[in-house]
Scaffold this motif. Sequence first.
Motif, PDB file in Angstrom:
ATOM      1  N   GLY A 191     -54.309   1.825  41.104  1.00 16.94           N
ATOM      2  CA  GLY A 191     -54.700   0.450  40.812  1.00 16.94           C
ATOM      3  C   GLY A 191     -53.659  -0.298  39.995  1.00 16.94           C
ATOM      4  N   LYS A 192     -52.503   0.314  39.777  1.00 18.83           N
ATOM      5  CA  LYS A 192     -51.454  -0.321  38.965  1.00 18.83           C
ATOM      6  C   LYS A 192     -50.529  -1.150  39.849  1.00 18.83           C
ATOM      7  CE  LYS A 192     -51.523   2.837  35.146  1.00 18.83           C
ATOM      8  NZ  LYS A 192     -52.701   3.584  35.682  1.00 18.83           N
ATOM      9  N   SER A 193     -50.091  -2.284  39.302  1.00 20.29           N
ATOM     10  CA  SER A 193     -49.182  -3.167  40.035  1.00 20.29           C
ATOM     11  C   SER A 193     -47.823  -2.493  40.177  1.00 20.29           C
ATOM     12  CB  SER A 193     -48.985  -4.484  39.274  1.00 20.29           C
ATOM     13  OG  SER A 193     -50.221  -5.082  39.031  1.00 20.29           O
ATOM     14  N   GLY A 194     -47.274  -2.593  41.360  1.00 14.60           N
ATOM     15  CA  GLY A 194     -45.943  -2.057  41.613  1.00 14.60           C
ATOM     16  C   GLY A 194     -44.975  -3.190  41.901  1.00 14.60           C
ATOM     17  N   GLN A 195     -44.164  -2.972  42.917  1.00 11.30           N
ATOM     18  CA  GLN A 195     -43.107  -3.929  43.222  1.00 11.30           C
ATOM     19  C   GLN A 195     -43.685  -5.248  43.738  1.00 11.30           C
ATOM     20  OE1 GLN A 195     -40.187  -2.156  45.739  1.00 11.30           O
ATOM     21  NE2 GLN A 195     -38.820  -3.934  45.674  1.00 11.30           N
TER      22      GLN A 195
END
Lengths: 330, 330, 330, 330
Positions: B17-21
């Motif tokens: 659920g973490k924001s990436g690129q």
Amino acid sequence: MQWLDQSIMARKGVAGGKSGQEHTITEAEQGRYHYVYGPFAEPVLTVDPGAVVTVETHDAFEGKIRHETDSPTQILNFPYLNPQNGPIFVNGAEKGDCLAVAIRSIRPRGPQPCGTTLIMPEFGGLVATGDTALLNPSLPERVRKLEVTAENGVRWNDRITLPYQPFIGTIGTSPEIEAISSLQPDYYGGNMDLPDVGVGAVIYLPVNTEGALLYLGDCHAAQGDGELCGVAVEHPTHTTVQIDLIKGWTFRWPRLETADFYMTIGSARPMEDAARIAYRELVRWLAADFGFDEIDAYMLLTQCGRVRLGNMVDPKYTLGASITKAIAHA
Amino acid sequence: MQWLDQSIMARKGVAGGKSGQEHTITEAEQGRYHYVYGPFAEPVLTVDPGAVVTVETHDAFEGKIRHETDSPTQILNFPYLNPQNGPIFVNGAEKGDCLAVAIRSIRPRGPQPCGTTLIMPEFGGLVATGDTALLNPSLPERVRKLEVTAENGVRWNDRITLPYQPFIGTIGTSPEIEAISSLQPDYYGGNMDLPDVGVGAVIYLPVNTEGALLYLGDCHAAQGDGELCGVAVEHPTHTTVQIDLIKGWTFRWPRLETADFYMTIGSARPMEDAARIAYRELVRWLAADFGFDEIDAYMLLTQCGRVRLGNMVDPKYTLGASITKAIAHA
Amino acid sequence: MQWLDQSIMARKGVAGGKSGQEHTITEAEQGRYHYVYGPFAEPVLTVDPGAVVTVETHDAFEGKIRHETDSPTQILNFPYLNPQNGPIFVNGAEKGDCLAVAIRSIRPRGPQPCGTTLIMPEFGGLVATGDTALLNPSLPERVRKLEVTAENGVRWNDRITLPYQPFIGTIGTSPEIEAISSLQPDYYGGNMDLPDVGVGAVIYLPVNTEGALLYLGDCHAAQGDGELCGVAVEHPTHTTVQIDLIKGWTFRWPRLETADFYMTIGSARPMEDAARIAYRELVRWLAADFGFDEIDAYMLLTQCGRVRLGNMVDPKYTLGASITKAIAHA
Amino acid sequence: MQWLDQSIMARKGVAGGKSGQEHTITEAEQGRYHYVYGPFAEPVLTVDPGAVVTVETHDAFEGKIRHETDSPTQILNFPYLNPQNGPIFVNGAEKGDCLAVAIRSIRPRGPQPCGTTLIMPEFGGLVATGDTALLNPSLPERVRKLEVTAENGVRWNDRITLPYQPFIGTIGTSPEIEAISSLQPDYYGGNMDLPDVGVGAVIYLPVNTEGALLYLGDCHAAQGDGELCGVAVEHPTHTTVQIDLIKGWTFRWPRLETADFYMTIGSARPMEDAARIAYRELVRWLAADFGFDEIDAYMLLTQCGRVRLGNMVDPKYTLGASITKAIAHA
């Protein structure tokens, strides 16, 4: 099929309803069968109007159901069902034209028993399905393998033999930009499961894309109205069709002609929408080509229209509405 | 969106659920928009789970309806409607997985008035259509162009301003072998027109083919339940979504999570089948993941389930069925 | 219910929305309950507009399901289900008028556990039924008896308690010449199972015959949208309604007013027809009484209409379509 | 009608299928015609099983539409439509029995042109209606008066004459506690508009209340499948039926027997539910009385069942499903 000389195909077709070059599409020539009606597959054959094509169709299960002890849910691999021959590219066909396909013959092929019908979970007209999504337990699976010959018909059991009344369960042209499952009937034809699409009939299909891209398959040896459990007497065949092209005859839904009647075919859910489509197309056809006032056609069909239920099991239900030629031409 | 840390996406996603690129798909980067959901188009972008993608969506008419005097039937070219961005290929996604898409923001773009709604013949919930095929005359065409801003909402007229409550009208993954019109909602998502697919929600989509192939477009600035005349306040947007991947979470129909509830989404005709699909999926979800007995879930939803009607105008109707998290987790 | 002073009932009612004489219909006064809505039964009470009537309603099973071990199929005797109080003859009411019924209070009555829900064969939204007639096996019967109080709500189990949100499941006037099962909702009201028909609302019913002949019963302590399994939390009550009469306000389908919105109610199969009825009635109401152009109302409801699903289980499905007063009066 | 000696009526009827006393119900004897099927009307005639009754039926408009310039909306007074003869009390009939009615003859009566068909607003299969509630404008009204004789058929215009193929459009027993409009078909029969209910057929109706209370009327001189515009060639008649009683033959929906086939009749909306009802009843009949396994009957009907669409215009749609006697008795 003497009447064919007077058919719309004969009167308006580019080939004048006359037989042209003969072709075959054997299993080997077909190679990979198709599970969608769409413009993305390479044509397996290119023909001119007038072409007579004999096709080796598979049954709807591609021959994988061989014994009455087979389990459909273990063997069948959705969505790879209802394999289709084609596409056949018809030279000269463009969006807005009509493809005429006369069904010349259908013969069973392959070792006996070559007929198959079966019950599988979540499919059929009298069970809960993926769309009519209920919590009831399923019926048990059951497979019937049936001897099918043109001469002796369909042997159901020791007491019951049904006549061999074959027809093409699935036939149609390609949508313009979509590729739709061969399990579905729609405006381009597809899985209509309508017994009138049998030997001696001409089906008229709207052309939606260049070359028309004709697909067909799924021949039934016998079928009742509605194809109740979802699986008719499926069988592999040699099927021969004659293809013609009617330039500039533009309509939305498939039409059909026999010696005796004109029919329009609608596919939709709920079933009343299929009936509305079929009858509205027939009203409009009578108004456009037979000199009827639209309201008068509507009132007349109220008194003499006929309805045939094709299927009540596919993603859309199919009905044909018809009027006798005797009345249409009166 | 603090609750997102506790969402299914956060708990089960490959990216947690973490924001990436961050990525963009501008109009220029998109190039040709798409009118079908299918596996035949080249991906416009390939991303890893966690990717945050900002997309320049067109309105459903690709910006072609510019003035209230425009004639939709003369300008619009069926089936080239409802243009979609994508497809986005998601690394690691395979058939049987779930694609999670968190909707982070939707903002209007382009010159004002950027909102469009209209009446056109044979389309809408209170008129005869191609499927509900009748002989009644059509309503006259009418176009409304509306000023839409995030700050001031949707200006209907001097007296009425509606709040800006944007959502993604059409979003989904590719079918496995079909390419289906972006006008249609179905098991993979598509044109659901469900207002709950708005900012702050996570939609869970079944993955049917490698890379999932996410499409989206058709954002609405405001819409009532059912999208009655068939055309919400359509507008072009900058839409930002965060994509995650849940391996091995297999289900048939789209699901949705917000801070407050879980929802399942069904699309079918007749409308009761859409409701049956949605509720059956919810019963099964409660049984599979929340410890309920299936019959008990069925009885409990009878007392506390909620239904949202998305559309009553598309080729299939869409309904969402939901239960509050407070009860599901009790 | 301060807003009531501004309600349509207050502004147009013969009694000006003011409370008049108080009446009761106890079980003893009712005597025989009724299982049809029709003009053939003798009025149990005759009132003037303004009357406030407190009714002892039975639950839908007339109290016969007492234990969780009871078998509904053995105990219940179709068609003697869903017992109704009434009919109440309203002086001055004639065909073409409107009967306004303000729901003042609903309180549980009788010994605990006074709430009942259950599963029985061939009835419910996720099972095959007499109409959706399939061959699948039925679900097993199951009965739940639930403690219901106004203070503590509906105790589902140790973990889940639902708020007490009572409403009248079945209420309506008599058809003109028909007597229709109290299990059915239709143009005169009946078994709508719509949670908006709760305390604080005013329902407006078309009068089809002299005296209106108001029936009511079937109160639910809690119910989700659609009344999924077909049986909400049924319970016997003391229900108090205030009756008024609006002369010459003629419409076809029930309407409803709350502090916040106006609603129209349609009942039909398939479900889309219920939605069409409800929304068409709302379009027409906006055009007739709120100064909207009909097409403009259609387009506006597309952007802000709300839909509530009452039931997806009765012989006809029921939906309410609504618009906020803020917009209707803008 | 030689086969009648072998009919179910002959084999199981109290009167053994033999003609008994002859009766008439002239217009004068009937007095007030009825517009509902229900138990609240006094019997106009009481008969024993075997009775042969000749009835003077009105047309569906009670003869009020006399000229092609008449306006149906001005003349007709809903719900006082489709007048019925009866009720006929049959001695010995009790709930759970079956009433057998053999249709012996139907002859036109009254001055020519005695046939009527028409278009009126909000009624018909290809127009918006009260249930399929849309905003499209209506079609214009139109009335056709047609000469109808048994010898020369139905004269449509100079070019088209249809054969006289009369049948009883509306026939049935009384519900137990309901009184339902004669415009509606349902489990007790009613307005089925099914052409198979013609001369030479025996219809089997469930008895729901003491004396059965047979009603009939609404004879059609000709009708296509679906009764498309809602009004067949309506005409007043002398209709002769022979009534018998089969004790203890309990089923839910009407059945029909001809020389060639057995049929079950379902009425519902959407139309697929009518088809499901009809076919499920036929499956069950084959299992109960013809020695079939239920699943085998389901699979066999898939291959040889026939469907006749009665109406697609009434409050419920009607379909008959049938199997030939040759197969049923194999």
